[in-house]
Design a protein around this motif. Structure first.
Motif, PDB file in Angstrom:
ATOM      1  N   ASN A   1      -1.250  10.293  46.476  1.00  0.00           N
ATOM      2  CA  ASN A   1      -0.056  11.243  47.024  1.00  0.00           C
ATOM      3  C   ASN A   1       0.143  11.982  45.397  1.00  0.00           C
ATOM      4  OD1 ASN A   1       0.905  11.147  49.604  1.00  0.00           O
ATOM      5  ND2 ASN A   1       1.072   8.825  49.318  1.00  0.00           N
TER       6      ASN A   1
ATOM      7  N   LYS B   1       0.105  16.053  44.935  1.00  0.00           N
ATOM      8  CA  LYS B   1       1.191  16.726  44.236  1.00  0.00           C
ATOM      9  C   LYS B   1       0.732  17.625  43.220  1.00  0.00           C
ATOM     10  CE  LYS B   1       4.758  13.827  46.016  1.00  0.00           C
ATOM     11  NZ  LYS B   1       5.249  12.136  45.646  1.00  0.00           N
TER      12      LYS B   1
ATOM     13  N   PRO C   1      -0.865  20.703  46.481  1.00  0.00           N
ATOM     14  CA  PRO C   1       0.698  20.577  46.937  1.00  0.00           C
ATOM     15  C   PRO C   1       1.015  20.911  48.607  1.00  0.00           C
ATOM     16  CG  PRO C   1       0.625  22.233  45.467  1.00  0.00           C
ATOM     17  CD  PRO C   1      -0.774  21.686  45.321  1.00  0.00           C
TER      18      PRO C   1
ATOM     19  N   ASP D   1      -0.252  16.784  52.296  1.00  0.00           N
ATOM     20  CA  ASP D   1       0.864  15.621  52.576  1.00  0.00           C
ATOM     21  C   ASP D   1      -0.031  14.455  53.384  1.00  0.00           C
ATOM     22  OD1 ASP D   1       3.402  14.522  51.824  1.00  0.00           O
ATOM     23  OD2 ASP D   1       3.962  14.943  53.696  1.00  0.00           O
TER      24      ASP D   1
END
Length: 100
Positions: A12, A16, A20, A23
């Motif tokens: 994760n 990010k 980005p 997910d």
């Protein structure tokens, strides 16, 4: 279990910082991560094909698991951290290549 949870957090953070638009769904006691690729603007099948052909990386197409899996890929995160990072870097490389 603790190691897999740490891999999930690492994944994760990587998304990010590097991809980005990707997910990952909340982990539900499994070592297979559901990664949402719908925001990529590319068809999931095309991304999966290019991962296999150009990055030599196998992931599962979420469509195999029913209509709710469309737009997702599944990736095994029950592996050594270095192997996970190698896979994440391949995801990022292919994402960059598809944007060109």
């Amino acid at each position: 279990k603790t190691y897999i949870e740490a891999n999930y957090r690492e994944m994760n953070c990587f998304f990010k910082q590097n991809i980005p638009v990707l997910d990952c769904s909340k982990q539900e006691g499994t070592f297979l991560a559901w990664i949402d690729v719908r925001k990529m603007g590319k068809h999931t099948g095309e991304y999966i094909w290019s991962l296999e052909q150009k990055q030599h990386m196998l992931v599962d197409d979420g469509r195999r698991y029913g209509k709710g899996g469309e737009g997702f890929i599944r990736m095994n995160i029950a592996c050594q951290r270095q192997m996970l990072l190698e896979g994440l870097n391949r995801l990022a490389k292919q994402y960059d290549d598809l944007k060109k």
